[in-house]
Write a protein that holds these residues in place. Structure first.
Motif, PDB file in Angstrom:
ATOM      1  N   PHE A  35     -52.983 -35.064   2.842  1.00 37.07           N
ATOM      2  CA  PHE A  35     -53.801 -36.245   2.575  1.00 37.07           C
ATOM      3  C   PHE A  35     -54.072 -36.396   1.083  1.00 37.07           C
ATOM      4  O   PHE A  35     -54.051 -37.505   0.533  1.00 37.07           O
ATOM      5  N   GLY A  36     -54.360 -35.281   0.426  1.00 36.55           N
ATOM      6  CA  GLY A  36     -54.648 -35.335  -0.999  1.00 36.55           C
ATOM      7  C   GLY A  36     -53.462 -35.793  -1.815  1.00 36.55           C
ATOM      8  O   GLY A  36     -53.593 -36.602  -2.751  1.00 36.55           O
ATOM      9  N   VAL A  37     -52.287 -35.286  -1.471  1.00 36.43           N
ATOM     10  CA  VAL A  37     -51.074 -35.663  -2.209  1.00 36.43           C
ATOM     11  C   VAL A  37     -50.722 -37.126  -1.979  1.00 36.43           C
ATOM     12  O   VAL A  37     -50.345 -37.849  -2.905  1.00 36.43           O
ATOM     13  N   VAL A  38     -50.880 -37.599  -0.756  1.00 36.21           N
ATOM     14  CA  VAL A  38     -50.463 -38.958  -0.406  1.00 36.21           C
ATOM     15  C   VAL A  38     -51.515 -39.996  -0.774  1.00 36.21           C
ATOM     16  O   VAL A  38     -51.194 -41.073  -1.307  1.00 36.21           O
ATOM     17  N   LEU A  39     -52.789 -39.681  -0.529  1.00 34.79           N
ATOM     18  CA  LEU A  39     -53.853 -40.687  -0.666  1.00 34.79           C
ATOM     19  C   LEU A  39     -54.679 -40.548  -1.932  1.00 34.79           C
ATOM     20  O   LEU A  39     -55.543 -41.391  -2.198  1.00 34.79           O
ATOM     21  N   GLY A  40     -54.485 -39.491  -2.682  1.00 38.69           N
ATOM     22  CA  GLY A  40     -55.248 -39.326  -3.917  1.00 38.69           C
ATOM     23  C   GLY A  40     -56.678 -38.877  -3.653  1.00 38.69           C
ATOM     24  O   GLY A  40     -56.934 -38.105  -2.723  1.00 38.69           O
ATOM     25  N   PRO A  41     -57.636 -39.364  -4.462  1.00 37.41           N
ATOM     26  CA  PRO A  41     -59.032 -38.903  -4.349  1.00 37.41           C
ATOM     27  C   PRO A  41     -59.610 -39.016  -2.945  1.00 37.41           C
ATOM     28  O   PRO A  41     -60.320 -38.114  -2.486  1.00 37.41           O
ATOM     29  N   TRP A  42     -59.316 -40.117  -2.246  1.00 39.99           N
ATOM     30  CA  TRP A  42     -59.850 -40.258  -0.896  1.00 39.99           C
ATOM     31  C   TRP A  42     -59.249 -39.213   0.040  1.00 39.99           C
ATOM     32  O   TRP A  42     -59.908 -38.714   0.961  1.00 39.99           O
ATOM     33  N   GLY A  43     -58.007 -38.875  -0.199  1.00 41.87           N
ATOM     34  CA  GLY A  43     -57.378 -37.854   0.621  1.00 41.87           C
ATOM     35  C   GLY A  43     -57.944 -36.473   0.376  1.00 41.87           C
ATOM     36  O   GLY A  43     -58.155 -35.692   1.309  1.00 41.87           O
ATOM     37  N   TRP A  44     -58.243 -36.182  -0.927  1.00 44.31           N
ATOM     38  CA  TRP A  44     -58.815 -34.867  -1.238  1.00 44.31           C
ATOM     39  C   TRP A  44     -60.208 -34.707  -0.633  1.00 44.31           C
ATOM     40  O   TRP A  44     -60.660 -33.586  -0.375  1.00 44.31           O
ATOM     41  N   ALA A  45     -60.858 -35.836  -0.370  1.00 40.13           N
ATOM     42  CA  ALA A  45     -62.194 -35.784   0.239  1.00 40.13           C
ATOM     43  C   ALA A  45     -62.151 -35.227   1.654  1.00 40.13           C
ATOM     44  O   ALA A  45     -63.190 -34.820   2.199  1.00 40.13           O
ATOM     45  N   SER A  46     -60.960 -35.161   2.239  1.00 40.81           N
ATOM     46  CA  SER A  46     -60.847 -34.619   3.597  1.00 40.81           C
ATOM     47  C   SER A  46     -61.267 -33.143   3.651  1.00 40.81           C
ATOM     48  O   SER A  46     -61.633 -32.641   4.715  1.00 40.81           O
ATOM     49  N   TRP A  47     -61.229 -32.444   2.498  1.00 45.25           N
ATOM     50  CA  TRP A  47     -61.656 -31.044   2.468  1.00 45.25           C
ATOM     51  C   TRP A  47     -63.143 -30.880   2.774  1.00 45.25           C
ATOM     52  O   TRP A  47     -63.606 -29.774   3.076  1.00 45.25           O
ATOM     53  N   LEU A  48     -63.885 -32.004   2.725  1.00 42.04           N
ATOM     54  CA  LEU A  48     -65.314 -31.934   3.044  1.00 42.04           C
ATOM     55  C   LEU A  48     -65.564 -31.532   4.495  1.00 42.04           C
ATOM     56  O   LEU A  48     -66.691 -31.178   4.855  1.00 42.04           O
ATOM     57  N   ILE A  49     -64.523 -31.571   5.315  1.00 38.04           N
ATOM     58  CA  ILE A  49     -64.693 -31.169   6.701  1.00 38.04           C
ATOM     59  C   ILE A  49     -65.140 -29.707   6.803  1.00 38.04           C
ATOM     60  O   ILE A  49     -65.866 -29.329   7.728  1.00 38.04           O
ATOM     61  N   TYR A  50     -64.776 -28.896   5.805  1.00 43.21           N
ATOM     62  CA  TYR A  50     -65.156 -27.486   5.838  1.00 43.21           C
ATOM     63  C   TYR A  50     -66.645 -27.266   5.556  1.00 43.21           C
ATOM     64  O   TYR A  50     -67.335 -26.589   6.333  1.00 43.21           O
ATOM     65  N   PRO A  51     -67.197 -27.811   4.466  1.00 45.94           N
ATOM     66  CA  PRO A  51     -68.649 -27.647   4.289  1.00 45.94           C
ATOM     67  C   PRO A  51     -69.455 -28.317   5.392  1.00 45.94           C
ATOM     68  O   PRO A  51     -70.546 -27.854   5.736  1.00 45.94           O
TER      69      PRO A  51
END
Length: 325
Positions: free
Chosen positions: A255-271
């Motif tokens: 997601f991060g590679v394809v969508l950029g900043p919004w994709g990197w936000a998917s890591w928030l699922i961990y916290p």
């Protein structure tokens, strides 16, 4: 002095436990019951220490993979030859010290509860303040009292129930206690945890790598149990580790590679998962947050443990002991 009327014997198992074994055997000798120490290929002075204390020693054949289950079975067999009229057997790990008075309380409970096959008590970490990893272990040991599904490695068992159930499954790398308890419960026996101090445990985990390999062993055990028994709970344990330790990280990276900043936000699922688990767990906030953090991170080494199991199965290798100390 033997205060249990000759009904109890103790099996202690270990491998390279050093000073921890000295404390363990000291607590065993104080009970005054027949005892045996089973050694799984130690390279330190464990065997000499046990023999010097006057305790019978069984040294396992190194040509067969070491497991805690195998060690307990062979120790039990040795004691049955020495004392064939035993009623109860206390198993203790070499990094644990049996608390004074535990045996008497456990025996009294089994004497008065004929449908209970296994009884355990409270296990405490000896030095929880020495590292965050020891502290996590101390949290893990804190379990509800009363009837339970399984015990840990330290427990008092009814000899006839243990024998009729077929003893421990010796080829299991971990999780041999829940597997045995499941067989016992399937034949009508009950398992109980008393509100009584049973033993002190010394995890001696000072480094992240030790905690990591301990979690790898857990994941290996999940995979082994799922392969052998195909139970829903074991399958879920495997899937949970793969979901949080492999699939979601790969998805978040993509997601991060394809969508950029919004994709990197998917890591928030961990916290967010950490926060959810913290809020759902009872107890002090510091305890809840620490437990939730390590539960979350454990998915990574647990998934690696499953990969290790599948790799060994593919190569046709027997399961072997995974050490963290």
């Amino acid at each position: 002095m033997n205060v249990t009327g000759g009904k109890v014997a103790v099996v202690a198992i270990g491998r390279n436990e050093g000073d921890r074994l000295a404390q363990c055997l000291g607590s065993v000798m104080a009970i005054g019951t027949p005892a045996v120490y089973v050694d799984s290929g130690s390279t330190d002075s464990s065997v000499a220490l046990a023999r010097g204390a006057g305790i019978d020693v069984v040294e396992l054949d190194g040509r067969i993979p070491f497991t805690a289950a195998r060690a307990r079975n062979e120790g039990f067999e040795h004691l049955r030859q020495l004392a064939p009229d035993l009623s109860y057997i206390q198993f203790v790990d070499g990094d644990c010290e049996i608390v004074a008075g535990w045996i008497e309380k456990a025996v009294a409970f089994l004497d008065s509860h004929r449908d209970v096959a296994v009884v355990c008590g409270r296990l405490r970490e000896r030095y929880p303040e020495r590292s965050i990893y020891n502290r996590v272990c101390d949290i893990e040991w804190d379990r509800p009292v009363g009837e339970t599904h399984a015990c840990g490695g330290n427990a008092l068992m009814r000899v006839d129930a243990f024998e009729r159930a077929g003893r421990y499954r010796a080829d299991l790398t971990s999780g041999e206690e829940p597997e045995l308890c499941k067989r016992l419960r399937a034949t009508g026996w009950r398992v109980w945890r008393l509100d009584a101090e049973m033993a002190l445990h010394d995890a001696a985990m000072m480094r992240f790598g030790q905690w990591w390999w301990r979690a790898v062993r857990t994941g290996y055990g999940f995979a082994q149990h799922a392969y052998l028994f195909r139970t829903p709970s074991q399958r879920w344990g495997c899937l949970r580790a793969w979901l949080w330790g492999v699939w979601l990280p790969l998805a978040c990276l993509a997601f991060g590679v394809v969508l950029g900043p919004w994709g990197w936000a998917s890591w928030l699922i961990y916290p967010l998962r950490w926060l959810r688990q913290t809020l759902r767990t009872p107890g002090p906030l510091s305890r809840r947050s620490l437990s939730a953090l390590f539960q979350l991170v454990s998915a990574f080494p647990e998934s690696w443990g499953q990969v290790k199991f599948m790799h060994e199965r593919f190569l046709g290798r027997q399961a072997r002991l995974i050490e963290y100390k």
